[in-house]
Scaffold this motif. Sequence first.
Motif, PDB file in Angstrom:
ATOM      1  N   GLY A 141       5.285  -1.879   1.165  1.00  0.00           N
ATOM      2  CA  GLY A 141       4.670  -0.735   0.505  1.00  0.00           C
ATOM      3  C   GLY A 141       5.624   0.438   0.447  1.00  0.00           C
ATOM      4  O   GLY A 141       6.834   0.298   0.640  1.00  0.00           O
TER       5      GLY A 141
ATOM      6  N   TYR B  60       1.373   4.306   2.320  1.00  0.00           N
ATOM      7  CA  TYR B  60       1.106   4.728   3.697  1.00  0.00           C
ATOM      8  C   TYR B  60       1.414   6.220   3.804  1.00  0.00           C
ATOM      9  O   TYR B  60       2.519   6.656   3.487  1.00  0.00           O
TER      10      TYR B  60
ATOM     11  N   LYS C 264       0.839  -1.199   0.000  1.00  0.00           N
ATOM     12  CA  LYS C 264       0.000   0.000   0.000  1.00  0.00           C
ATOM     13  C   LYS C 264       0.873   1.248   0.000  1.00  0.00           C
ATOM     14  O   LYS C 264       2.087   1.186   0.192  1.00  0.00           O
TER      15      LYS C 264
ATOM     16  N   PRO D 228      -4.323   1.673  -3.558  1.00  0.00           N
ATOM     17  CA  PRO D 228      -4.511   1.277  -2.156  1.00  0.00           C
ATOM     18  C   PRO D 228      -3.667   2.150  -1.239  1.00  0.00           C
ATOM     19  O   PRO D 228      -2.486   2.373  -1.497  1.00  0.00           O
ATOM     20  N   TYR D 229      -4.263   2.650  -0.174  1.00  0.00           N
ATOM     21  CA  TYR D 229      -3.508   3.484   0.755  1.00  0.00           C
ATOM     22  C   TYR D 229      -4.017   3.263   2.178  1.00  0.00           C
ATOM     23  O   TYR D 229      -5.115   2.730   2.393  1.00  0.00           O
ATOM     24  N   GLU D 230      -3.204   3.690   3.117  1.00  0.00           N
ATOM     25  CA  GLU D 230      -3.580   3.626   4.526  1.00  0.00           C
ATOM     26  C   GLU D 230      -3.169   4.915   5.203  1.00  0.00           C
ATOM     27  O   GLU D 230      -2.083   5.443   4.953  1.00  0.00           O
TER      28      GLU D 230
END
Length: 318
Positions: free
Chosen positions: A47, A5, A3, A27-29
């Motif tokens: 990531g 981040y 991901k 996709p990320y967080e």
Amino acid sequence: MSKIYVIHENEEWTEHLFKRLEELHLPYEDWFIEKGKVDLQSIPPEGIFYSRMSASSHTRGHRYSPELTSALLEWLEFHGREVINGTRALQLEVSKVRQYFELEKYGIKTPKTIAAIGKEEMIKAAESFQGEKFITKHNRAGKGLGVQLFSSIEALRNYIEGETFEEPVDGITLVQEYIESKDSSITRCEFIGGKFHYAVRVDTSDGFQLCPADACTIDDLFCPVGEESTNPSKFTILEDFHHPILEKYEGVLAENGIQVAGIEFIEDKRGEIFTYDMNTNTNYNSDAEAKAGKYGMLKLAEFLGERLEIVSGSTSVK
């Protein structure tokens, strides 16, 4: 799954980036750093990690977010993770003294500046300007913290002994020569992926009551959620901007491992350029971008996506 981040302490400054990441189906967080812990024996996830930590975090009640982020970045880098704006970027973000030394190292002229701790030391520093106008600002700044313009030592003394004096969070106040712009403006150059993206001219003829050389609240004014100017043309993205200074800026960023930054300069009446701020937690003005058809957060999201694809590919090979 790998991901992106995003490390930060201000949700308002990440909202627009997250929207762009979602548009691109990346996709990320969200790693919001207000308090927490770093287990030094643990292994980071796979990531890429993008730090948007700000020097002005303490103004939002997050006094130690940069310190915790520093530990986090050291952990990530120790384990070989790709960090966008890592440890060195954060060191420069929280210290204008470090910024100025680094800029001067690469032949980039900065204003005459004296770092002082203590009110009497500030007075002594101001005396060295020999009657010329000077400004004060905080070493660990952002949001124009501590920026004041003075025409006399007496005015400075009244300020530092008065109720409006702002004590710097790290104790260091910078006393700096006042650079008068030739046309009441400053220029901010935006870099993404370490490469020049665009330059924006900021009209300082109104709204910057104290010091056009520091644009006072430049961080908030570049933030899309900041106060809007009554002057609709205050921010203007310059078409086909070219200047020899850009190559030097890119060199500084490359040597310090900084991929995302906004660097500000002012041109005086003699045509001399003075660089006074390197912001590694950069934001963009939405109105100016809409008029020019250039979008910093979109470009940034695309860059993060490219880096994630490269890192994910190399990870899968392993």
